[in-house]
Design a protein around this motif. Structure first.
Motif, PDB file in Angstrom:
ATOM      1  N   CYS A 115       0.827  -1.220   0.000  1.00 59.81           N
ATOM      2  CA  CYS A 115       0.000   0.000   0.000  1.00 59.81           C
ATOM      3  C   CYS A 115       0.857   1.264   0.000  1.00 59.81           C
ATOM      4  N   THR A 116       1.958   1.246   0.747  1.00 58.53           N
ATOM      5  CA  THR A 116       2.872   2.394   0.755  1.00 58.53           C
ATOM      6  C   THR A 116       4.229   1.922   0.244  1.00 58.53           C
ATOM      7  N   SER A 117       5.115   2.880   0.007  1.00 60.80           N
ATOM      8  CA  SER A 117       6.474   2.511  -0.395  1.00 60.80           C
ATOM      9  C   SER A 117       7.450   2.664   0.764  1.00 60.80           C
ATOM     10  N   GLY A 118       6.918   2.817   1.975  1.00 62.93           N
ATOM     11  CA  GLY A 118       7.789   2.859   3.156  1.00 62.93           C
ATOM     12  C   GLY A 118       8.644   4.114   3.203  1.00 62.93           C
ATOM     13  N   ASP A 119       8.073   5.219   2.695  1.00 58.71           N
ATOM     14  CA  ASP A 119       8.879   6.440   2.554  1.00 58.71           C
ATOM     15  C   ASP A 119       9.119   7.160   3.875  1.00 58.71           C
TER      16      ASP A 119
ATOM     17  N   ASP B 200      16.329  14.364   7.658  1.00 56.75           N
ATOM     18  CA  ASP B 200      16.852  15.047   6.468  1.00 56.75           C
ATOM     19  C   ASP B 200      16.829  14.169   5.219  1.00 56.75           C
ATOM     20  N   ILE B 201      16.499  12.895   5.406  1.00 52.21           N
ATOM     21  CA  ILE B 201      16.506  12.000   4.248  1.00 52.21           C
ATOM     22  C   ILE B 201      15.327  12.356   3.344  1.00 52.21           C
ATOM     23  N   ASP B 202      15.520  12.221   2.047  1.00 49.56           N
ATOM     24  CA  ASP B 202      14.462  12.544   1.083  1.00 49.56           C
ATOM     25  C   ASP B 202      13.470  11.375   1.030  1.00 49.56           C
TER      26      ASP B 202
ATOM     27  N   GLY C 131      11.591   5.966  -0.577  1.00 49.62           N
ATOM     28  CA  GLY C 131      10.523   5.129  -1.143  1.00 49.62           C
ATOM     29  C   GLY C 131      10.999   4.361  -2.375  1.00 49.62           C
ATOM     30  N   THR C 132      11.756   5.035  -3.216  1.00 47.53           N
ATOM     31  CA  THR C 132      12.284   4.379  -4.423  1.00 47.53           C
ATOM     32  C   THR C 132      13.225   3.239  -4.046  1.00 47.53           C
ATOM     33  N   LEU C 133      14.115   3.530  -3.068  1.00 46.90           N
ATOM     34  CA  LEU C 133      15.054   2.493  -2.599  1.00 46.90           C
ATOM     35  C   LEU C 133      14.284   1.293  -2.042  1.00 46.90           C
ATOM     36  N   ARG C 134      13.244   1.581  -1.266  1.00 48.79           N
ATOM     37  CA  ARG C 134      12.521   0.479  -0.620  1.00 48.79           C
ATOM     38  C   ARG C 134      11.704  -0.326  -1.625  1.00 48.79           C
ATOM     39  N   GLU C 135      11.231   0.325  -2.678  1.00 48.27           N
ATOM     40  CA  GLU C 135      10.561  -0.445  -3.741  1.00 48.27           C
ATOM     41  C   GLU C 135      11.565  -1.393  -4.405  1.00 48.27           C
ATOM     42  N   THR C 136      12.780  -0.896  -4.636  1.00 49.61           N
ATOM     43  CA  THR C 136      13.816  -1.748  -5.243  1.00 49.61           C
ATOM     44  C   THR C 136      14.126  -2.934  -4.334  1.00 49.61           C
TER      45      THR C 136
ATOM     46  N   PHE D  91       2.726  -1.470  -6.274  1.00 49.19           N
ATOM     47  CA  PHE D  91       2.874  -0.432  -5.242  1.00 49.19           C
ATOM     48  C   PHE D  91       1.746   0.575  -5.433  1.00 49.19           C
ATOM     49  N   LEU D  92       0.991   0.825  -4.372  1.00 51.18           N
ATOM     50  CA  LEU D  92      -0.166   1.722  -4.472  1.00 51.18           C
ATOM     51  C   LEU D  92       0.179   3.167  -4.112  1.00 51.18           C
ATOM     52  N   HIS D  93       1.405   3.399  -3.608  1.00 53.78           N
ATOM     53  CA  HIS D  93       1.923   4.766  -3.373  1.00 53.78           C
ATOM     54  C   HIS D  93       1.048   5.591  -2.450  1.00 53.78           C
ATOM     55  N   GLN D  94       0.510   4.938  -1.428  1.00 56.26           N
ATOM     56  CA  GLN D  94      -0.220   5.668  -0.385  1.00 56.26           C
ATOM     57  C   GLN D  94       0.793   6.206   0.636  1.00 56.26           C
ATOM     58  N   PRO D  95       0.392   7.206   1.438  1.00 55.60           N
ATOM     59  CA  PRO D  95       1.373   7.835   2.341  1.00 55.60           C
ATOM     60  C   PRO D  95       1.747   6.951   3.529  1.00 55.60           C
TER      61      PRO D  95
END
Ligand SMILES: [Zn+2]
Length: 273
Positions: free
Chosen positions: A50-54, A61-63, A68-73, A89-93
Motif C-alpha cells: 500500500c505504501t512505499s515505506g517512505d 533530512d533523508i528525502d 521510497g524508491t530504494l525500498r521499492e527496489t 505499489f499503491l503509493h499511499q502515504p
C-alpha cells in the motif's frame, strides 16, 4: 520421548494468493516462508504494498521520495527471492494510511485483476501484540482495508460500479489468512522455505539494523510457531473461511478434515490407477 503437539499442520493451499501489506518488508517479516512454500508447490502469488515505506527511517533530512524508491527496489528483490509473479505499489502515504474508499477501490482493482483464491493481510483487530508492543496504525489500516475490499466490495459488481463496467468483473475471494494474529488458528509448516524468508529479509538492507542477528531472530520466531505442530519452523495465521471448500469444509485444517482429504485422495488415486 515424543512431546504431544497442540495442533496439526495446515494443508490447504490456494492456487492463487495475494499478500496485501502496508509497507515494503511487512510481507517478508510476515508470511514469506508460507508464500514461498505455496509457490514451490505450484501456487501463483502476487504482492501488493500500500505504501512505499517512505517514512521508514530515522533521519529527518533523508528525502522520502528517494527512500521510497530504494525500498521499492529492495521489495522487488525480496519478492523475486520468494517467487511472487509480481508486485504492485499503491503509493499511499507511509504513516498516514487510511482505510478509506480510495484505498479500498485500489485494492478491489488489484483483487479483480489478479483474482486470488486467498488474501493474506495483517490482522486488523490487533492494536497491541500479545507478546508486547503496539501494532503500527498502517498495519491495522491495510488489514482492515483488505478485509473490506475482499468482502463485500470485490465480489459485488455494484461496488465501484465503474470497475465492472470497465471490464473488471466481480471476484469472490474464498479465504483470508490474517498475519501477525494474537489468536492464530492455523500453522503452516515452512521448514524448507525459512531460508528464503531470511534471504528475502536481507534484501531490505535499509531496514535491517542488526543483520548478524537476523537469522537467529527469524529462526526463533518460526520455531516458536513450529512447536505448536511439532516441526522446527511454521508460520501462524488467523484463517477466516468466507466460502467453503469442497475438500475441506468451513473448519479449515482440522484433523478430521485432513483425514477426510487423505481418504479422498487415496480414493482418487485408486480410481485413476
Ligand atoms: Zn510495516
Amino acid at each position: 520421548m515424543n512431546v504431544p503437539v497442540a495442533e496439526i499442520a495446515h494443508f490447504w493451499r490456494p492456487a492463487r494468493f495475494m499478500v496485501i501489506a502496508a509497507h515494503p518488508d511487512d510481507a517478508d517479516f510476515g508470511p514469506a516462508a508460507t508464500a514461498a512454500a505455496w509457490i514451490d508447490a505450484g501456487s501463483v502469488g502476487w504482492l501488493v504494498c500500500c505504501t512505499s515505506g517512505d517514512a521508514g527511517g530515522e533521519d529527518p533530512d533523508i528525502d522520502p521520495g528517494e527512500l521510497g524508491t530504494l525500498r521499492e527496489t529492495e521489495q522487488k528483490a525480496a519478492a523475486a527471492i520468494v517467487g511472487y509473479a509480481g508486485v504492485s505499489f499503491l503509493h499511499q502515504p507511509d504513516g498516514a494510511l487510511e482505510n478509506d474508499l480510495a484505498l479500498r477501490e485500489l485494492l478491489v482493482r488489484e483483487i479483480r485483476t489478479f483474482r486470488p483464491d486467498a488474501i493474506l493481510a495483517t490482522d486488523p483487530e490487533v492494536v497491541f501484540h500479545s507478546g508486547g508492543g503496539v501494532n503500527h496504525s498502517d498495519h491495522r489500516a491495510a488489514g482492515m482495508a483488505a478485509v473490506d475490499a475482499v468482502y463485500p466490495a470485490a465480489r459485488n459488481p455494484m461496488a465501484f460500479p465503474w470497475l465492472a463496467k470497465g471490464g473488471l468483473a466481480a471476484h469472490v475471494v474464498r479465504r483470508l489468512y490474517l498475519v501477525w494474529p494474537n489468536d492464530p488458528n492455523v500453522w503452516v509448516e515452512v521448514e524448507a522455505t525459512v531460508g528464503r524468508k531470511i534471504d528475502a529479509l536481507r534484501a531490505h538492507a535499509s531496514q535491517i539494523r542488526e543483520p548478524d542477528r537476523l537469522e537467529s531472530r527469524i529462526r526463533e520466531w518460526v520455531a516458536e510457531d513450529g512447536a505448536k505442530i511439532g516441526v522446527t519452523a511454521a508460520e501462524a495465521f488467523r484463517l477466516v473461511v468466507i466460502e467453503d471448500d469442497d475438500d475441506e469444509g468451513p473448519s479449515g485444517g482440522t484433523a478430521e478434515a485432513a483425514a477426510e482429504v487423505a481418504a479422498n485422495t487415496e480414493e482418487v488415486a485408486a480410481a485413476t490407477d
